[in-house]
Design a protein around this motif. Structure first.
Motif, PDB file in Angstrom:
ATOM      1  N   GLN A  47     -13.720  -8.530 -22.203  1.00  0.00           N
ATOM      2  CA  GLN A  47     -12.920  -7.563 -21.337  1.00  0.00           C
ATOM      3  C   GLN A  47     -13.200  -6.173 -22.349  1.00  0.00           C
ATOM      4  O   GLN A  47     -12.710  -6.231 -23.744  1.00  0.00           O
ATOM      5  N   ALA A  93      -9.858  -8.281  -8.462  1.00  0.00           N
ATOM      6  CA  ALA A  93     -11.004  -7.606  -9.111  1.00  0.00           C
ATOM      7  C   ALA A  93     -11.734  -6.847  -8.409  1.00  0.00           C
ATOM      8  O   ALA A  93     -12.248  -5.881  -8.483  1.00  0.00           O
ATOM      9  N   GLU A 149     -12.619  -2.849  -8.411  1.00  0.00           N
ATOM     10  CA  GLU A 149     -13.809  -2.431  -8.175  1.00  0.00           C
ATOM     11  C   GLU A 149     -14.051  -1.386  -7.314  1.00  0.00           C
ATOM     12  O   GLU A 149     -14.777  -0.394  -7.562  1.00  0.00           O
ATOM     13  N   ASP A 183     -17.908  -4.640 -14.697  1.00  0.00           N
ATOM     14  CA  ASP A 183     -17.629  -5.978 -14.779  1.00  0.00           C
ATOM     15  C   ASP A 183     -16.794  -6.525 -15.936  1.00  0.00           C
ATOM     16  O   ASP A 183     -15.690  -7.052 -15.514  1.00  0.00           O
ATOM     17  N   LEU A 227     -13.019  -5.716 -15.758  1.00  0.00           N
ATOM     18  CA  LEU A 227     -12.054  -6.291 -14.905  1.00  0.00           C
ATOM     19  C   LEU A 227     -11.674  -7.793 -15.225  1.00  0.00           C
ATOM     20  O   LEU A 227     -11.296  -8.561 -14.431  1.00  0.00           O
ATOM     21  N   THR A 228     -12.094  -8.220 -16.573  1.00  0.00           N
ATOM     22  CA  THR A 228     -12.141  -9.507 -16.593  1.00  0.00           C
ATOM     23  C   THR A 228     -10.716 -10.148 -16.874  1.00  0.00           C
ATOM     24  O   THR A 228     -10.416 -11.259 -16.274  1.00  0.00           O
ATOM     25  N   ILE A 272      -8.335  -9.375 -15.104  1.00  0.00           N
ATOM     26  CA  ILE A 272      -7.747  -9.165 -13.648  1.00  0.00           C
ATOM     27  C   ILE A 272      -8.381 -10.604 -12.992  1.00  0.00           C
ATOM     28  O   ILE A 272      -7.900 -11.475 -12.377  1.00  0.00           O
ATOM     29  N   ARG A 273      -9.867 -10.730 -13.279  1.00  0.00           N
ATOM     30  CA  ARG A 273     -10.592 -11.784 -12.653  1.00  0.00           C
ATOM     31  C   ARG A 273     -10.302 -12.995 -13.167  1.00  0.00           C
ATOM     32  O   ARG A 273     -10.302 -13.951 -12.376  1.00  0.00           O
TER      33      ARG A 273
END
Length: 189
Positions: free
Chosen positions: A106, A141, A145, A171, A174-175, A177-178
């Motif tokens: 992240q 995410a 994005e 990318d 947004l870890t 969130i993902r």
């Protein structure tokens, strides 16, 4: 002498009893030194200062030295771990070398936001901060994005370097969130 002894004891303490779920790593500059600091967060929310490594810069060798020390003291590198980093390529390289794909990286939103804002005209600060917060508070995410890409598109003409900075590492921004962390935990991380 006592400080040196205490520091040595702390930097050799075993870590295998800690159930760590996150690792924060950052470089702190003090004069001519760059201390790479590692802070672990356990499953129960407790924070643990794990170690620090001294170098002249935030380079991959220094970072790998710290991570190798943590690993030798029992830090598990064979399972997924959320690793929060600033944009340092050296830290990223070291984490990948030690953890491989087990590291869920992240990008630190505080660092990223500061880097973006510092490069903008002051008249844009409040609006861009608001959009960044909206993105990072997004429920998905994909939505985050879209918000960030729209911001980059809007800034592309007036601040192309900033636009590229927003998209760089998108990318990894947004870890949290993902992987579905709860909002409160996302904010604190």
């Amino acid at each position: 002498a006592r400080t040196t002894a205490q520091l040595a004891a702390w930097q050799s303490a075993l870590l295998d009893s800690l159930d760590l779920v996150a690792l924060l790593i950052d470089g702190v500059h003090l004069g001519d030194h760059c201390l790479i600091v590692a802070l672990g967060i356990a499953a129960d929310g407790q924070k643990h200062a794990l170690g620090l490594w001294d170098g002249s810069t935030e380079n991959a060798t220094v970072c790998q030295g710290l991570l190798a020390n943590l690993q030798s003291r029992g830090l598990r590198t064979d399972r997924s771990l959320l690793v929060i980093l600033d944009g340092s390529k050296a830290l990223h390289k070291a984490v990948r070398a030690v953890f491989g794909d087990a590291a869920l990286i992240q990008r630190c939103q505080v660092h990223k936001g500061r880097n973006i804002i510092e490069r903008l005209d002051p008249s844009l600060h409040a609006g861009v901060k608001k959009v960044l917060r909206q993105a990072w508070d997004s429920p998905s995410a994909e939505q985050a994005e879209r918000v960030l890409k729209n911001l980059a598109r809007r800034l592309d003409h007036d601040a192309p370097g900033v636009s590229a900075s927003i998209l760089e590492g998108l990318d990894e921004m947004l870890t949290v969130i993902r992987i579905g962390l709860p909002d409160q935990l996302r904010r604190s991380l």
